[in-house]
Design an enzyme around this catalytic site. Sequence first.
Site, PDB file in Angstrom:
ATOM      1  CE  LYS A  42     -11.321   4.791  -7.452  1.00 57.78           C
ATOM      2  NZ  LYS A  42     -12.572   4.026  -7.428  1.00 57.78           N
ATOM      3  NE  ARG A  91     -16.442  -3.266 -12.290  1.00 57.34           N
ATOM      4  CZ  ARG A  91     -15.817  -2.157 -12.603  1.00 57.34           C
ATOM      5  NH1 ARG A  91     -16.421  -1.253 -13.336  1.00 57.34           N
ATOM      6  NH2 ARG A  91     -14.589  -1.944 -12.206  1.00 57.34           N
ATOM      7  CB  SER A 129     -17.974   5.600 -10.985  1.00 54.01           C
ATOM      8  OG  SER A 129     -18.734   4.762 -10.164  1.00 54.01           O
TER       9      SER A 129
HETATM   10  N1  COA Z   1     -20.951  -1.931 -10.976  1.00 58.25           N
HETATM   11  C1  COA Z   1     -20.397  -0.893 -11.583  1.00 58.25           C
HETATM   12  N2  COA Z   1     -19.198  -0.410 -11.301  1.00 58.25           N
HETATM   13  C2  COA Z   1     -18.534  -1.014 -10.344  1.00 58.25           C
HETATM   14  C3  COA Z   1     -19.026  -2.110  -9.652  1.00 58.25           C
HETATM   15  C4  COA Z   1     -20.307  -2.577  -9.996  1.00 58.25           C
HETATM   16  N3  COA Z   1     -20.881  -3.601  -9.391  1.00 58.25           N
HETATM   17  N4  COA Z   1     -18.114  -2.492  -8.764  1.00 58.25           N
HETATM   18  C5  COA Z   1     -17.075  -1.656  -8.908  1.00 58.25           C
HETATM   19  N5  COA Z   1     -17.335  -0.771  -9.868  1.00 58.25           N
HETATM   20  C6  COA Z   1     -16.434   0.267 -10.370  1.00 58.25           C
HETATM   21  C7  COA Z   1     -16.817   1.647  -9.990  1.00 58.25           C
HETATM   22  O1  COA Z   1     -17.675   2.168 -10.946  1.00 58.25           O
HETATM   23  C8  COA Z   1     -15.488   2.350  -9.964  1.00 58.25           C
HETATM   24  O2  COA Z   1     -15.109   2.683 -11.264  1.00 58.25           O
HETATM   25  P1  COA Z   1     -14.041   3.836 -11.591  1.00 58.25           P
HETATM   26  O3  COA Z   1     -12.754   3.430 -10.941  1.00 58.25           O
HETATM   27  O4  COA Z   1     -14.015   3.823 -13.059  1.00 58.25           O
HETATM   28  O5  COA Z   1     -14.574   5.122 -11.046  1.00 58.25           O
HETATM   29  C9  COA Z   1     -14.577   1.264  -9.449  1.00 58.25           C
HETATM   30  O6  COA Z   1     -15.164   0.061  -9.837  1.00 58.25           O
HETATM   31  C10 COA Z   1     -14.490   1.164  -7.997  1.00 58.25           C
HETATM   32  O7  COA Z   1     -15.377   2.045  -7.344  1.00 58.25           O
HETATM   33  P2  COA Z   1     -16.341   1.697  -6.167  1.00 58.25           P
HETATM   34  O8  COA Z   1     -17.139   0.491  -6.466  1.00 58.25           O
HETATM   35  O9  COA Z   1     -17.096   2.937  -5.847  1.00 58.25           O
HETATM   36  O10 COA Z   1     -15.399   1.298  -4.978  1.00 58.25           O
HETATM   37  P3  COA Z   1     -13.948   1.796  -4.639  1.00 58.25           P
HETATM   38  O11 COA Z   1     -12.983   0.820  -5.191  1.00 58.25           O
HETATM   39  O12 COA Z   1     -13.769   3.219  -4.978  1.00 58.25           O
HETATM   40  O13 COA Z   1     -14.005   1.639  -3.049  1.00 58.25           O
HETATM   41  C11 COA Z   1     -13.085   1.636  -0.832  1.00 58.25           C
HETATM   42  C12 COA Z   1     -12.845   1.581  -2.341  1.00 58.25           C
HETATM   43  C13 COA Z   1     -13.763   2.940  -0.447  1.00 58.25           C
HETATM   44  C14 COA Z   1     -13.956   0.468  -0.413  1.00 58.25           C
HETATM   45  C15 COA Z   1     -11.672   1.511  -0.211  1.00 58.25           C
HETATM   46  O14 COA Z   1     -10.821   2.493  -0.757  1.00 58.25           O
HETATM   47  C16 COA Z   1     -11.714   1.671   1.304  1.00 58.25           C
HETATM   48  O15 COA Z   1     -12.092   0.754   2.008  1.00 58.25           O
HETATM   49  N6  COA Z   1     -11.301   2.852   1.790  1.00 58.25           N
HETATM   50  C17 COA Z   1     -11.258   3.148   3.212  1.00 58.25           C
HETATM   51  C18 COA Z   1      -9.826   3.164   3.731  1.00 58.25           C
HETATM   52  C19 COA Z   1      -9.327   1.765   3.977  1.00 58.25           C
HETATM   53  O16 COA Z   1      -9.845   1.015   4.798  1.00 58.25           O
HETATM   54  N7  COA Z   1      -8.250   1.386   3.260  1.00 58.25           N
HETATM   55  C20 COA Z   1      -7.649   0.077   3.388  1.00 58.25           C
HETATM   56  C21 COA Z   1      -8.285  -0.924   2.468  1.00 58.25           C
HETATM   57  S1  COA Z   1      -7.102  -1.594   1.350  1.00 58.25           S
END
Ligand code: COA
Length: 164
Positions: A42, A91, A129
């Site tokens: 994102k 969640r 988020s």
């Molecule tokens: N409470 C509130 N919100 C939560 C939550 C919780 N406990 N758990 C997840 N969320 C929500 C977030 O608010 C966010 O919402 P949005 O999409 O509306 O903005 C969404 O779920 C996910 O965000 P976040 O929890 O910050 O994690 P992410 O999914 O963005 O993280 C990574 C992803 C960074 C872990 C992943 O992309 C990664 O590992 N990247 C590195 C590259 C890699 O190794 N890729 C291969 C893996 S497939």
Amino acid sequence: MGHSAVYPGTFDPLTIGHFDLIQRAAGIFDRLVVAVAVHSRKRTAFTIEERVEMTRQAVRDFTNVEVAPFDRLLVDFVRMRRIHVVVRGLRAFSDFEYEFQMALTNRKLAPEIETLFLMPKESYSYISSSAVRELAEFGGDARGFVPKAVLPFLRRKFGGGDDH
Ligand code: COA
């Protein structure tokens, strides 16, 4: 050395749902590394420095929680830290497909790393988020959606009322 885990995310921004999960994981593991992704799929509203700093400030009372940015594959970061557990939050059912795909991709890349799912408090299960960003953008009150330490970051980015 004890048992350690990594809790990765974009944290754009950190919400009370994330914070709840950190609290739970910090109670289970001896050490928790909250890993903030520099590059996410994102486009982020907050810079990596802001996301790391808001998370550090929100977790400063935990003695066993560290916050670190990462700019590589998650499994490479976890391996580099000699850790074997990744914690993610579930969640609702709607999170499942995305998390399932990510956990199995990571397992294929690094079979020695397990992904452990924890559920945040049910009353936080609707918080995301992106909803917090939208709310702040339109001048809404983000209290109750993010830890107190995150409010000044939202105000600086989007404007709006005081933190009290
Ligand atoms: N409470 C509130 N919100 C939560 C939550 C919780 N406990 N758990 C997840 N969320 C929500 C977030 O608010 C966010 O919402 P949005 O999409 O509306 O903005 C969404 O779920 C996910 O965000 P976040 O929890 O910050 O994690 P992410 O999914 O963005 O993280 C990574 C992803 C960074 C872990 C992943 O992309 C990664 O590992 N990247 C590195 C590259 C890699 O190794 N890729 C291969 C893996 S497939």
